[in-house]
Design an enzyme around this catalytic site. Sequence first.
Site, PDB file in Angstrom:
ATOM      1  N   CYS A 244     -19.121  -6.584  41.890  1.00 54.04           N
ATOM      2  CA  CYS A 244     -18.802  -4.451  42.520  1.00 54.04           C
ATOM      3  C   CYS A 244     -18.299  -3.904  41.986  1.00 54.04           C
ATOM      4  CB  CYS A 244     -18.942  -4.589  44.435  1.00 54.04           C
ATOM      5  SG  CYS A 244     -20.436  -4.956  44.868  1.00 54.04           S
TER       6      CYS A 244
ATOM      7  N   HIS B 128     -18.455  -0.157  49.822  1.00 54.43           N
ATOM      8  CA  HIS B 128     -18.502  -1.328  50.430  1.00 54.43           C
ATOM      9  C   HIS B 128     -19.384  -1.351  51.980  1.00 54.43           C
ATOM     10  CE1 HIS B 128     -16.952  -3.721  46.875  1.00 54.43           C
ATOM     11  NE2 HIS B 128     -17.554  -4.500  47.229  1.00 54.43           N
TER      12      HIS B 128
ATOM     13  N   ARG C  59     -14.526 -14.454  42.609  1.00 52.89           N
ATOM     14  CA  ARG C  59     -14.306 -14.913  43.685  1.00 52.89           C
ATOM     15  C   ARG C  59     -15.403 -16.122  44.354  1.00 52.89           C
ATOM     16  NH1 ARG C  59     -16.608 -14.164  48.952  1.00 52.89           N
ATOM     17  NH2 ARG C  59     -17.395 -11.901  47.697  1.00 52.89           N
TER      18      ARG C  59
ATOM     19  N   GLU D  50     -14.585   3.612  48.466  1.00 54.89           N
ATOM     20  CA  GLU D  50     -13.479   3.278  47.813  1.00 54.89           C
ATOM     21  C   GLU D  50     -12.634   3.892  46.735  1.00 54.89           C
ATOM     22  OE1 GLU D  50     -12.650  -0.115  47.259  1.00 54.89           O
ATOM     23  OE2 GLU D  50     -14.448  -1.393  48.710  1.00 54.89           O
TER      24      GLU D  50
HETATM   25  N1  PCA Z   1     -21.563  -7.013  46.739  1.00 62.12           N
HETATM   26  C1  PCA Z   1     -20.301  -7.950  45.269  1.00 62.12           C
HETATM   27  C2  PCA Z   1     -21.509  -7.821  44.443  1.00 62.12           C
HETATM   28  C3  PCA Z   1     -22.525  -7.801  44.871  1.00 62.12           C
HETATM   29  C4  PCA Z   1     -22.611  -7.369  46.207  1.00 62.12           C
HETATM   30  O1  PCA Z   1     -23.427  -6.382  47.104  1.00 62.12           O
HETATM   31  C5  PCA Z   1     -19.374  -7.230  45.487  1.00 62.12           C
HETATM   32  O2  PCA Z   1     -18.425  -6.905  46.407  1.00 62.12           O
HETATM   33  O3  PCA Z   1     -18.537  -7.590  44.536  1.00 62.12           O
END
Ligand code: PCA
Length: 208
Positions: A146, A170, A93, A83
């Site tokens: 996140c 991610h 969401r 990111e």
């Molecule tokens: N993914 C979520 C929140 C916790 C996680 O592992 C996100 O992408 O916001």
Amino acid sequence: MDSKKRILLTGFEPFGGSQVNPTQQIAIALNGSCIGQSEVQSAILPVDRKAGPQTLLERMIALEPAAVLCLGEASRRVAISVERIAINWMDYRIPDNQGEQVTDLPIAPEGPAAYFSTLPVREIYEQIVAAGIPAELSLSAGAYLCNQVFYTGLHYLATHGKYNPFGFIHLPSLPEQVAHSLSLYGSMSLETDLKAVHIALTVIEKRI
Ligand code: PCA
């Protein structure tokens, strides 16, 4: 505490009805491991709009890590997503694990609209791809927890005059999560995740 530098690595608890979160497993697997001259210290963040960011800040204050890498699961992404940008916005969401769903609210009303990751994102991305692992540079970490944790950490550092490398990656869902879901989408094995995160930590470690 010894004089070794520390890298804080965070993962999240399972959320959204899933029983597992690859980022929790990776954080646990790498806790206490040595990368170059540094030691990885892991923390698992709750998927809770208040306790998630708060746990991150508590660990940053207690450990004084030289760098921080936060991990989150992004189901339906098909590659490791390094990111670039955290935005000052929450638009969940789905509800968090406490059932709270925030719509259209800033994370820090007095803060800037966005922060750039302070990790060497292109180098991390290139090294992961060079190892044969699908990866991408991503322009948005979304508007869920996140992104909130990503923004909160960068805002804390910026407002405290600290310049430690801090960023977010991610990971796709695990194959077993996709196998058990009703629709089919991309996944990545824990073994591949582990390799990619190890590469990212190695790149980061050279900068601290
Ligand atoms: N993914 C979520 C929140 C916790 C996680 O592992 C996100 O992408 O916001």
